[in-house]
Design a protein around this motif. Structure first.
Motif, PDB file in Angstrom:
ATOM      1  N   ALA A 138       0.949  -1.094  -0.141  1.00  0.00           N
ATOM      2  CA  ALA A 138      -0.032   0.026  -0.042  1.00  0.00           C
ATOM      3  C   ALA A 138       0.738   1.115   0.128  1.00  0.00           C
ATOM      4  O   ALA A 138       0.516   2.293  -0.543  1.00  0.00           O
ATOM      5  N   ILE A 139       1.801   1.112   0.922  1.00  0.00           N
ATOM      6  CA  ILE A 139       2.848   2.454   0.934  1.00  0.00           C
ATOM      7  C   ILE A 139       3.477   2.569  -0.665  1.00  0.00           C
ATOM      8  O   ILE A 139       3.553   3.611  -1.072  1.00  0.00           O
ATOM      9  N   MET A 140       4.092   1.729  -1.048  1.00  0.00           N
ATOM     10  CA  MET A 140       4.723   1.728  -2.414  1.00  0.00           C
ATOM     11  C   MET A 140       3.718   2.359  -3.565  1.00  0.00           C
ATOM     12  O   MET A 140       3.856   3.027  -4.197  1.00  0.00           O
ATOM     13  N   HIS A 141       2.569   1.767  -3.613  1.00  0.00           N
ATOM     14  CA  HIS A 141       1.451   1.917  -4.746  1.00  0.00           C
ATOM     15  C   HIS A 141       0.863   3.294  -4.474  1.00  0.00           C
ATOM     16  O   HIS A 141       0.432   3.977  -5.415  1.00  0.00           O
ATOM     17  N   ALA A 142       0.580   3.725  -3.170  1.00  0.00           N
ATOM     18  CA  ALA A 142       0.206   4.992  -2.840  1.00  0.00           C
ATOM     19  C   ALA A 142       1.019   6.193  -3.308  1.00  0.00           C
ATOM     20  O   ALA A 142       0.715   7.139  -3.803  1.00  0.00           O
ATOM     21  N   ALA A 143       2.461   6.112  -2.935  1.00  0.00           N
ATOM     22  CA  ALA A 143       3.578   6.818  -3.607  1.00  0.00           C
ATOM     23  C   ALA A 143       3.432   6.872  -4.873  1.00  0.00           C
ATOM     24  O   ALA A 143       3.655   7.991  -5.506  1.00  0.00           O
ATOM     25  N   ILE A 144       3.565   5.816  -5.643  1.00  0.00           N
ATOM     26  CA  ILE A 144       3.472   5.752  -7.313  1.00  0.00           C
ATOM     27  C   ILE A 144       2.288   6.573  -7.569  1.00  0.00           C
ATOM     28  O   ILE A 144       2.416   7.398  -8.485  1.00  0.00           O
ATOM     29  N   TYR A 145       1.074   6.004  -7.177  1.00  0.00           N
ATOM     30  CA  TYR A 145      -0.163   6.799  -7.560  1.00  0.00           C
ATOM     31  C   TYR A 145       0.077   8.536  -7.339  1.00  0.00           C
ATOM     32  O   TYR A 145      -0.197   9.244  -8.177  1.00  0.00           O
ATOM     33  N   ASP A 146       0.466   8.798  -6.087  1.00  0.00           N
ATOM     34  CA  ASP A 146       0.474  10.340  -5.837  1.00  0.00           C
ATOM     35  C   ASP A 146       1.501  10.758  -6.777  1.00  0.00           C
ATOM     36  O   ASP A 146       1.283  11.982  -7.011  1.00  0.00           O
ATOM     37  N   ALA A 147       2.564  10.426  -6.964  1.00  0.00           N
ATOM     38  CA  ALA A 147       3.797  10.993  -7.851  1.00  0.00           C
ATOM     39  C   ALA A 147       3.056  11.022  -9.363  1.00  0.00           C
ATOM     40  O   ALA A 147       3.168  12.133  -9.976  1.00  0.00           O
ATOM     41  N   VAL A 148       2.336   9.891  -9.978  1.00  0.00           N
ATOM     42  CA  VAL A 148       1.842  10.001 -11.345  1.00  0.00           C
ATOM     43  C   VAL A 148       0.857  10.875 -11.472  1.00  0.00           C
ATOM     44  O   VAL A 148       0.722  11.681 -12.469  1.00  0.00           O
ATOM     45  N   ASN A 149      -0.040  11.011 -10.333  1.00  0.00           N
ATOM     46  CA  ASN A 149      -1.139  11.794 -10.537  1.00  0.00           C
ATOM     47  C   ASN A 149      -1.020  13.240 -10.533  1.00  0.00           C
ATOM     48  O   ASN A 149      -1.684  14.180 -10.872  1.00  0.00           O
ATOM     49  N   ALA A 150       0.290  13.320  -9.917  1.00  0.00           N
ATOM     50  CA  ALA A 150       0.930  14.693  -9.548  1.00  0.00           C
ATOM     51  C   ALA A 150       0.993  15.443 -11.085  1.00  0.00           C
ATOM     52  O   ALA A 150       0.933  16.619 -11.305  1.00  0.00           O
ATOM     53  N   ILE A 151       1.336  14.742 -12.114  1.00  0.00           N
ATOM     54  CA  ILE A 151       1.697  14.897 -13.518  1.00  0.00           C
ATOM     55  C   ILE A 151       0.267  14.575 -14.322  1.00  0.00           C
ATOM     56  O   ILE A 151       0.240  15.755 -14.988  1.00  0.00           O
ATOM     57  N   GLU A 152      -0.267  13.752 -14.369  1.00  0.00           N
ATOM     58  CA  GLU A 152      -1.414  13.505 -15.162  1.00  0.00           C
ATOM     59  C   GLU A 152      -2.744  14.324 -14.666  1.00  0.00           C
ATOM     60  O   GLU A 152      -3.449  14.790 -15.395  1.00  0.00           O
ATOM     61  N   LYS A 153      -2.878  14.504 -13.351  1.00  0.00           N
ATOM     62  CA  LYS A 153      -3.831  15.356 -12.744  1.00  0.00           C
ATOM     63  C   LYS A 153      -5.243  14.965 -12.862  1.00  0.00           C
ATOM     64  O   LYS A 153      -6.248  15.692 -13.450  1.00  0.00           O
ATOM     65  N   HIS A 194      -7.289  12.461 -11.328  1.00  0.00           N
ATOM     66  CA  HIS A 194      -8.016  12.229 -10.139  1.00  0.00           C
ATOM     67  C   HIS A 194      -7.527  12.843  -8.931  1.00  0.00           C
ATOM     68  O   HIS A 194      -6.598  13.205  -8.880  1.00  0.00           O
ATOM     69  N   SER A 195      -8.312  12.468  -7.821  1.00  0.00           N
ATOM     70  CA  SER A 195      -8.159  13.256  -6.533  1.00  0.00           C
ATOM     71  C   SER A 195      -6.816  12.335  -6.037  1.00  0.00           C
ATOM     72  O   SER A 195      -6.573  11.317  -6.151  1.00  0.00           O
ATOM     73  N   ASP A 196      -6.094  13.204  -5.138  1.00  0.00           N
ATOM     74  CA  ASP A 196      -4.900  12.600  -4.537  1.00  0.00           C
ATOM     75  C   ASP A 196      -5.125  11.657  -3.583  1.00  0.00           C
ATOM     76  O   ASP A 196      -6.403  11.514  -2.930  1.00  0.00           O
ATOM     77  N   TYR A 197      -4.338  10.588  -3.140  1.00  0.00           N
ATOM     78  CA  TYR A 197      -4.809  10.047  -2.284  1.00  0.00           C
ATOM     79  C   TYR A 197      -4.439  10.356  -0.884  1.00  0.00           C
ATOM     80  O   TYR A 197      -5.421  10.692   0.072  1.00  0.00           O
ATOM     81  N   LEU A 198      -3.352  10.780  -0.691  1.00  0.00           N
ATOM     82  CA  LEU A 198      -3.000  11.586   0.668  1.00  0.00           C
ATOM     83  C   LEU A 198      -2.187  13.319   0.469  1.00  0.00           C
ATOM     84  O   LEU A 198      -2.486  14.156   1.349  1.00  0.00           O
ATOM     85  N   ILE A 199      -1.640  13.222  -0.270  1.00  0.00           N
ATOM     86  CA  ILE A 199      -0.660  14.507  -0.615  1.00  0.00           C
ATOM     87  C   ILE A 199      -0.768  14.888  -2.017  1.00  0.00           C
ATOM     88  O   ILE A 199      -1.123  14.329  -2.918  1.00  0.00           O
ATOM     89  N   HIS A 200      -0.506  16.207  -2.100  1.00  0.00           N
ATOM     90  CA  HIS A 200      -0.575  16.845  -3.313  1.00  0.00           C
ATOM     91  C   HIS A 200       0.937  17.254  -3.662  1.00  0.00           C
ATOM     92  O   HIS A 200       1.514  18.038  -2.830  1.00  0.00           O
ATOM     93  N   VAL A 201       1.361  16.908  -4.651  1.00  0.00           N
ATOM     94  CA  VAL A 201       2.818  16.936  -5.240  1.00  0.00           C
ATOM     95  C   VAL A 201       2.753  18.068  -6.353  1.00  0.00           C
ATOM     96  O   VAL A 201       2.086  17.784  -7.345  1.00  0.00           O
ATOM     97  N   ASP A 202       3.402  19.269  -6.445  1.00  0.00           N
ATOM     98  CA  ASP A 202       3.641  19.941  -7.363  1.00  0.00           C
ATOM     99  C   ASP A 202       4.434  19.545  -8.622  1.00  0.00           C
ATOM    100  O   ASP A 202       5.524  19.242  -8.320  1.00  0.00           O
TER     101      ASP A 202
END
Length: 429
Positions: free
Chosen positions: A63-78, A80-88
């Motif tokens: 869960a930790i690894m895939h949550a980090a992957i998701y938030d990192a990729v979604n910060a670029i693709e934008k 869906h909603s962030d899981y936990l954090i917003h990365v610029d």
């Protein structure tokens, strides 16, 4: 090439040391699939002799690894909603670099003894990405997502010492099982902070049936007959199923998800979301079912059948020599963990792809038997749950409660986390 052989080719390429993961057509493998396989390899590698078993459940690390992957990729693709954090991250940043770096950084923190291997895989992942400003910016997004996800889990209770456990003595109470009367495991896991649930007991099932009830008697007689090591009623296929599903059940569902992702030609962003949804839910499954197991402390069939005359149920009789087909897991019976995890896995995949129907084959990490084919995610989940009766580990009501619990957790996660910015987006997204 068939879909099954394509999946096999992908898996082989990922597992081969020193080879940059590639698909059969020579294109780089999606880094989400690549790093999922790497983590599977890590958790399946036996620890050195004499090493104390980890008290951290592996679903947490997925869960930790895939949550980090998701938030990192979604910060670029934008999308869906962030899981936990917003990365610029700028839109030109490389999502491939972000995914690989986020996976690397989380795994280095979680498995420091595997650093050399993890570093090698990162080099391989990044080598296929053109050297351009976007690569550096993707790496930075991955680093930031990993750092912040890891920080959010630093005090989640997973590092706590498992609580001492005193087995019960009354009928129905969990007792240590043969052959070595091992101490119960993960006694502290129900106190770990969930990833998505409001509390570990949010979807706790009601209690198991009363020992004197007809429902208990029916379940007792079924497992006594079908789950015995010396059963003459269990069919050859039921025995094969019992052995087939005896591995770590969360690993099977990550591989089923890989097969589905490949057959549906998922994009990187889709895979980042799919594996985050799946593994966030599976991690909360483990927290929730251990909370329930140690709330009810219900005895394993092995103990129940051997003491069948003590339960005040005239329909049950004792067999003091009864043993299950395989050694019982060292924790209470209710609810069934395989059933919770499998129901969640099937529900998440069905919701993500917009259909439960899927044609795929599953390989076993616990049996040399041939792969088993399925035509729906639910069919695989149903067989995985029922197989625990054939092996002598769970009553039918363990399976029913576990399946219901797994569906509730999956529904909660899918509806409330990583949701599309556009409310009109549905199905495979």
């Amino acid at each position: 090439m068939t879909r099954t052989s394509l999946v096999t080719a992908v898996i082989f390429a990922i597992s081969s040391a020193g080879i940059l993961p590639t698909k059969a057509n020579g294109e780089p493998v999606d880094p989400v699939l690549q790093w999922n396989r790497i983590l599977l390899e890590i958790v399946r590698t036996p620890p050195p002799p004499g090493t104390k078993p980890s008290s951290v459940h592996p679903t947490r690390n997925f869960a930790i690894m895939h949550a980090a992957i998701y938030d990192a990729v979604n910060a670029i693709e934008k999308t869906h909603s962030d899981y936990l954090i917003h990365v610029d991250a700028p839109p030109q940043a490389s999502p491939e670099a972000a995914a690989a770096q986020a996976a690397h950084d989380t795994l280095i923190a979680l498995y420091p003894k595997q650093e050399e291997m993890i570093e090698k895989h990162l080099e391989e992942s990044l080598a296929g990405i053109p050297d351009a400003p976007g690569k550096k910016e993707g790496v930075q997004a991955g680093q930031e997502a990993a750092k912040r996800i890891l920080a959010s889990r630093a005090e989640d209770g997973s590092a706590g010492k498992p609580a001492p456990y005193a087995p019960g003595t009354k009928p129905g109470a969990y007792q240590k099982t043969l052959p070595d009367l091992s101490a119960p495991v993960f006694t502290h896991w129900g106190h770990v902070k969930p990833f998505t649930l409001t509390s570990a007991e949010q979807f706790r099932p009601g209690p198991p049936p009363d020992l004197a009830s007809p429902e208990y008697a029916v379940a007792y007689m079924k497992i006594r007959e079908l789950g015995s090591k010396s059963s003459t009623s269990r069919s050859a296929d039921q025995t094969a199923s019992a052995k087939f599903w005896s591995g770590k059940i969360q690993n099977y569902w990550n591989e089923i998800a890989q097969s589905a992702a490949v057959s549906h030609h998922n994009t990187l962003a889709q895979n980042a979301r799919l594996f985050a949804l799946l593994n966030l839910a599976l991690a909360d499954d483990a927290i929730a079912f251990y909370e329930a197991k140690y709330t009810y402390n219900f005895w394993r069939p092995e103990t129940a059948v051997r003491a069948g005359d003590s339960d005040d149920n005239p329909a049950t009789t004792a067999d003091p020599n009864w043993l299950p087909l395989a050694n019982s897991p060292p924790d209470p019976s209710y609810p069934g963990a395989h059933s919770v995890i499998s129901a969640t896995g099937a529900a998440i995949l069905g919701a993500f792809f917009g259909s439960d129907e899927a044609s795929f084959s599953v390989h076993s990490e616990a049996s040399t038997a041939a792969e088993r084919p399925f035509n729906s995610f639910t069919a695989a989940a149903t067989e995985a749950g029922v197989s625990r009766t054939y092996i002598g580990h769970h009553y039918r009501f363990d399976d029913v409660a576990g399946q219901a619990m797994g569906h509730q957790i999956a529904d909660h996660v899918f509806k409330n986390f990583l949701v599309a910015h556009s409310a009109s987006t549905a199905g495979h997204n």
